[in-house]
Scaffold this motif. Structure first.
Motif, PDB file in Angstrom:
ATOM      1  N   ALA A  38       0.418  -1.369   0.138  1.00  0.00           N
ATOM      2  CA  ALA A  38      -0.333   0.026  -0.134  1.00  0.00           C
ATOM      3  C   ALA A  38       0.706   0.939   0.341  1.00  0.00           C
ATOM      4  CB  ALA A  38      -1.025   0.049   1.568  1.00  0.00           C
ATOM      5  N   LEU A  39       1.718   1.256   0.911  1.00  0.00           N
ATOM      6  CA  LEU A  39       2.907   2.239   0.549  1.00  0.00           C
ATOM      7  C   LEU A  39       3.650   2.693  -0.228  1.00  0.00           C
ATOM      8  CD1 LEU A  39       4.085   4.651   2.403  1.00  0.00           C
ATOM      9  CD2 LEU A  39       6.194   2.651   2.919  1.00  0.00           C
ATOM     10  N   SER A  40       3.762   1.680  -1.185  1.00  0.00           N
ATOM     11  CA  SER A  40       4.459   2.113  -2.708  1.00  0.00           C
ATOM     12  C   SER A  40       3.562   1.805  -3.269  1.00  0.00           C
ATOM     13  CB  SER A  40       5.463   0.246  -2.987  1.00  0.00           C
ATOM     14  OG  SER A  40       6.085  -0.296  -1.988  1.00  0.00           O
ATOM     15  N   ARG A  41       2.484   1.921  -3.366  1.00  0.00           N
ATOM     16  CA  ARG A  41       1.347   1.997  -4.070  1.00  0.00           C
ATOM     17  C   ARG A  41       0.960   3.306  -4.236  1.00  0.00           C
ATOM     18  NH1 ARG A  41      -1.457  -2.145  -2.598  1.00  0.00           N
ATOM     19  NH2 ARG A  41      -2.825  -1.274  -1.712  1.00  0.00           N
ATOM     20  N   GLN A  42       1.401   4.192  -2.756  1.00  0.00           N
ATOM     21  CA  GLN A  42       0.348   5.240  -2.843  1.00  0.00           C
ATOM     22  C   GLN A  42       1.823   6.344  -3.443  1.00  0.00           C
ATOM     23  OE1 GLN A  42      -1.476   7.041  -1.917  1.00  0.00           O
ATOM     24  NE2 GLN A  42      -2.708   5.613  -1.844  1.00  0.00           N
ATOM     25  N   VAL A  43       3.207   5.753  -2.696  1.00  0.00           N
ATOM     26  CA  VAL A  43       4.228   6.861  -3.445  1.00  0.00           C
ATOM     27  C   VAL A  43       4.213   6.958  -5.103  1.00  0.00           C
ATOM     28  CG1 VAL A  43       7.101   7.289  -3.370  1.00  0.00           C
ATOM     29  CG2 VAL A  43       5.312   6.620  -1.180  1.00  0.00           C
ATOM     30  N   ARG A  44       4.231   5.592  -5.707  1.00  0.00           N
ATOM     31  CA  ARG A  44       3.808   5.373  -7.434  1.00  0.00           C
ATOM     32  C   ARG A  44       3.234   6.908  -7.877  1.00  0.00           C
ATOM     33  NH1 ARG A  44       8.762   3.857  -9.868  1.00  0.00           N
ATOM     34  NH2 ARG A  44       8.555   1.635  -9.324  1.00  0.00           N
ATOM     35  N   GLN A  45       1.538   7.007  -6.871  1.00  0.00           N
ATOM     36  CA  GLN A  45       1.002   7.887  -7.283  1.00  0.00           C
ATOM     37  C   GLN A  45       0.930   9.541  -7.078  1.00  0.00           C
ATOM     38  OE1 GLN A  45      -2.510   6.666  -8.704  1.00  0.00           O
ATOM     39  NE2 GLN A  45      -2.648   9.353  -9.595  1.00  0.00           N
ATOM     40  N   LEU A  46       1.974   9.318  -5.850  1.00  0.00           N
ATOM     41  CA  LEU A  46       2.617  10.851  -5.886  1.00  0.00           C
ATOM     42  C   LEU A  46       3.302  11.218  -6.892  1.00  0.00           C
ATOM     43  CD1 LEU A  46       2.683  13.372  -4.029  1.00  0.00           C
ATOM     44  CD2 LEU A  46       4.659  11.830  -3.019  1.00  0.00           C
ATOM     45  N   GLU A  47       4.654   9.429  -7.606  1.00  0.00           N
ATOM     46  CA  GLU A  47       5.554  10.232  -8.552  1.00  0.00           C
ATOM     47  C   GLU A  47       4.437  10.646  -9.787  1.00  0.00           C
ATOM     48  OE1 GLU A  47       9.728   7.675  -6.833  1.00  0.00           O
ATOM     49  OE2 GLU A  47       7.866   6.654  -8.214  1.00  0.00           O
ATOM     50  N   HIS A  48       3.442  10.222  -9.896  1.00  0.00           N
ATOM     51  CA  HIS A  48       2.682   9.871 -11.077  1.00  0.00           C
ATOM     52  C   HIS A  48       1.781  11.388 -11.302  1.00  0.00           C
ATOM     53  CE1 HIS A  48       0.194   9.286 -14.345  1.00  0.00           C
ATOM     54  NE2 HIS A  48      -1.118   9.697 -13.947  1.00  0.00           N
ATOM     55  N   ASP A  49       1.410  12.008 -10.299  1.00  0.00           N
ATOM     56  CA  ASP A  49       1.170  13.169 -10.133  1.00  0.00           C
ATOM     57  C   ASP A  49       1.858  14.215 -10.037  1.00  0.00           C
ATOM     58  OD1 ASP A  49      -1.312  12.493  -9.458  1.00  0.00           O
ATOM     59  OD2 ASP A  49      -1.239  12.126  -7.759  1.00  0.00           O
ATOM     60  N   LEU A  50       2.828  14.432 -10.013  1.00  0.00           N
ATOM     61  CA  LEU A  50       4.328  15.525  -9.990  1.00  0.00           C
ATOM     62  C   LEU A  50       5.183  14.735 -11.180  1.00  0.00           C
ATOM     63  CD1 LEU A  50       5.967  14.995  -6.333  1.00  0.00           C
ATOM     64  CD2 LEU A  50       4.371  16.340  -7.657  1.00  0.00           C
ATOM     65  N   ARG A  51       5.219  13.518 -12.396  1.00  0.00           N
ATOM     66  CA  ARG A  51       5.294  13.796 -13.423  1.00  0.00           C
ATOM     67  C   ARG A  51       6.953  13.834 -12.666  1.00  0.00           C
ATOM     68  NH1 ARG A  51       2.022  17.183 -17.624  1.00  0.00           N
ATOM     69  NH2 ARG A  51      -0.232  15.556 -17.400  1.00  0.00           N
ATOM     70  N   VAL A  52       6.813  13.237 -11.487  1.00  0.00           N
ATOM     71  CA  VAL A  52       8.969  12.931 -10.955  1.00  0.00           C
ATOM     72  C   VAL A  52       8.971  11.789 -11.112  1.00  0.00           C
ATOM     73  CG1 VAL A  52      10.177  14.373  -9.660  1.00  0.00           C
ATOM     74  CG2 VAL A  52       8.492  15.816 -11.199  1.00  0.00           C
ATOM     75  N   GLU A  53      10.197  11.390 -10.900  1.00  0.00           N
ATOM     76  CA  GLU A  53      10.748  10.270 -10.208  1.00  0.00           C
ATOM     77  C   GLU A  53      11.480  10.265  -8.782  1.00  0.00           C
ATOM     78  OE1 GLU A  53      13.641   6.438 -10.991  1.00  0.00           O
ATOM     79  OE2 GLU A  53      13.034   7.271 -12.413  1.00  0.00           O
ATOM     80  N   LEU A  54      11.062  10.965  -8.123  1.00  0.00           N
ATOM     81  CA  LEU A  54      11.547  10.756  -6.658  1.00  0.00           C
ATOM     82  C   LEU A  54      12.398   9.909  -6.007  1.00  0.00           C
ATOM     83  CD1 LEU A  54       8.032  11.801  -4.856  1.00  0.00           C
ATOM     84  CD2 LEU A  54       9.963  13.319  -5.647  1.00  0.00           C
ATOM     85  N   PHE A  55      12.268   8.936  -6.498  1.00  0.00           N
ATOM     86  CA  PHE A  55      13.339   7.445  -5.753  1.00  0.00           C
ATOM     87  C   PHE A  55      13.811   6.419  -7.013  1.00  0.00           C
ATOM     88  CE2 PHE A  55      10.046   7.475  -2.712  1.00  0.00           C
ATOM     89  CZ  PHE A  55      11.107   7.929  -1.137  1.00  0.00           C
ATOM     90  N   THR A  56      15.405   6.405  -7.042  1.00  0.00           N
ATOM     91  CA  THR A  56      16.212   5.624  -7.428  1.00  0.00           C
ATOM     92  C   THR A  56      15.637   4.261  -6.659  1.00  0.00           C
ATOM     93  OG1 THR A  56      17.142   7.103  -8.752  1.00  0.00           O
ATOM     94  CG2 THR A  56      18.132   4.351  -8.857  1.00  0.00           C
ATOM     95  N   ARG A  57      14.837   2.935  -7.156  1.00  0.00           N
ATOM     96  CA  ARG A  57      14.630   1.854  -6.797  1.00  0.00           C
ATOM     97  C   ARG A  57      15.637   1.144  -7.248  1.00  0.00           C
ATOM     98  NH1 ARG A  57      10.152   4.765  -8.019  1.00  0.00           N
ATOM     99  NH2 ARG A  57       8.626   4.579  -5.920  1.00  0.00           N
ATOM    100  N   SER A  58      16.356  -0.447  -6.307  1.00  0.00           N
ATOM    101  CA  SER A  58      16.986  -1.235  -6.418  1.00  0.00           C
ATOM    102  C   SER A  58      16.465  -2.757  -5.342  1.00  0.00           C
ATOM    103  CB  SER A  58      18.408  -1.235  -6.019  1.00  0.00           C
ATOM    104  OG  SER A  58      19.045  -0.844  -4.999  1.00  0.00           O
ATOM    105  N   THR A  59      16.714  -3.503  -5.928  1.00  0.00           N
ATOM    106  CA  THR A  59      16.006  -4.848  -5.081  1.00  0.00           C
ATOM    107  C   THR A  59      17.230  -4.950  -3.829  1.00  0.00           C
ATOM    108  OG1 THR A  59      18.087  -6.006  -5.934  1.00  0.00           O
ATOM    109  CG2 THR A  59      16.035  -6.016  -6.526  1.00  0.00           C
TER     110      THR A  59
END
Length: 300
Positions: A38-59
């Protein structure tokens, strides 16, 4: 034509800040009491709304992009402003005119309160306990008017008045080989796991937990604690040792615990802090009272 500004969801801002501060979705989810998906979805939605990548994710890790670093700075200010506005409205609606003074465990607030009350007997005072992980936030969001804090803390938006220094004390099980020493050096505790301040910043840990050590080494990690009661339970149970300010140690005498001054670390500090943006007159008066007492005696 420029894009229209979006309506930022404060909940998503809080979620983003939690992840950004911990650099870990799992730990942030635990702190927020939500599931990681759920947390990941909310942060992804924030990035989508902003049209900006906020995090660089890796494993293995999560890091902030340059845009994410800037947005973290701005998001903290937005959240603090929103919470301060809510708190001011609630206090005005309730006719609340008390001075709310925050304090960290062990800080000596009595002389300052007495001096202020002597000058302003008509102003009621309320006390609020501050924690290392939130001392800046409660000052910025209006939950506390002025606070006796232990730096380092996120000081942007705050004014600080340095007050006094305080040495670290090692908290040891009574059967520890160094429990009855007059002083102890960090090298003598190199093999002991060290309890961690839960949710502390790296800057706080470096000062108040002597991590890293002056020689650059890192102590073995012990359990994380949230308050002195948890700390004493872990130490008394042989789970590790801990470091606390001297005044906090003297407040909790126990027969199964020894408090030994640490000889080879720099002292920490205590300061008075308040929101720098248009402080209320009662806050200005309190700061002036403490400043005058500090000039006279060297401590509040």
């Amino acid at each position: 034509m420029a894009d229209r500004p979006i309506d930022l969801d404060l909940r998503r801002l809080r979620y983003f800040v939690a992840v950004a501060e911990r650099r870990h979705f799992g730990r942030a989810a635990v702190a927020l009491h939500v599931t990681q998906p759920a947390l990941s979805r909310q942060v992804r939605q924030l990035e989508h709304d902003l049209r900006v990548e906020l995090f660089t994710r890796s494993t293995r890790e999560v890091t902030l992009t340059p845009a994410g670093e800037q947005f973290l700075h701005d998001a903290r200010q937005l959240l603090a402003a929103a919470e301060a506005a809510q708190e001011r409205a609630r206090r005005i609606s309730a006719g609340h005119d008390a001075l709310v003074v925050g304090f960290m465990l062990g800080t000596d607030v009595g002389p300052a309160l007495n001096a202020f009350s002597a000058r302003h007997p008509d102003v009621p005072i309320e006390l609020v306990r501050l924690r290392w992980w939130s001392q800046a936030r409660v000052l910025l969001d209006g939950g506390v008017d002025v606070g006796f804090v232990r730096p380092p803390l996120e000081a942007e938006g705050l004014e600080l008045l340095p007050l006094y220094s305080e040495h670290l004390t090692a908290v040891l099980p009574i059967d520890h080989p160094r429990a009855h020493d007059a002083k102890v050096c960090l090298a003598a505790l190199a093999d002991d796991p060290v309890l961690e301040y839960a949710d502390a910043t790296q800057a706080w840990t470096a000062v108040w937990n002597a991590d890293p050590r002056p020689d650059g080494t890192r102590p073995r990690r012990g359990p994380a604690f949230h308050d002195m009661e948890e700390l004493l339970g872990y130490v008394g149970g042989g789970r590790g040792v801990a470091f606390v300010p001297h005044s906090a140690a003297t407040a909790f005498p126990r027969s199964d615990i020894a408090y030994v001054p640490v000889a080879d670390v720099a002292p920490g500090h205590v300061a008075l802090a308040w929101n720098a943006s248009r402080p209320a007159q009662r806050v200005v008066s309190f700061v002036e009272t403490v400043r005058a007492a500090t000039r006279t005696s060297g401590t509040p």
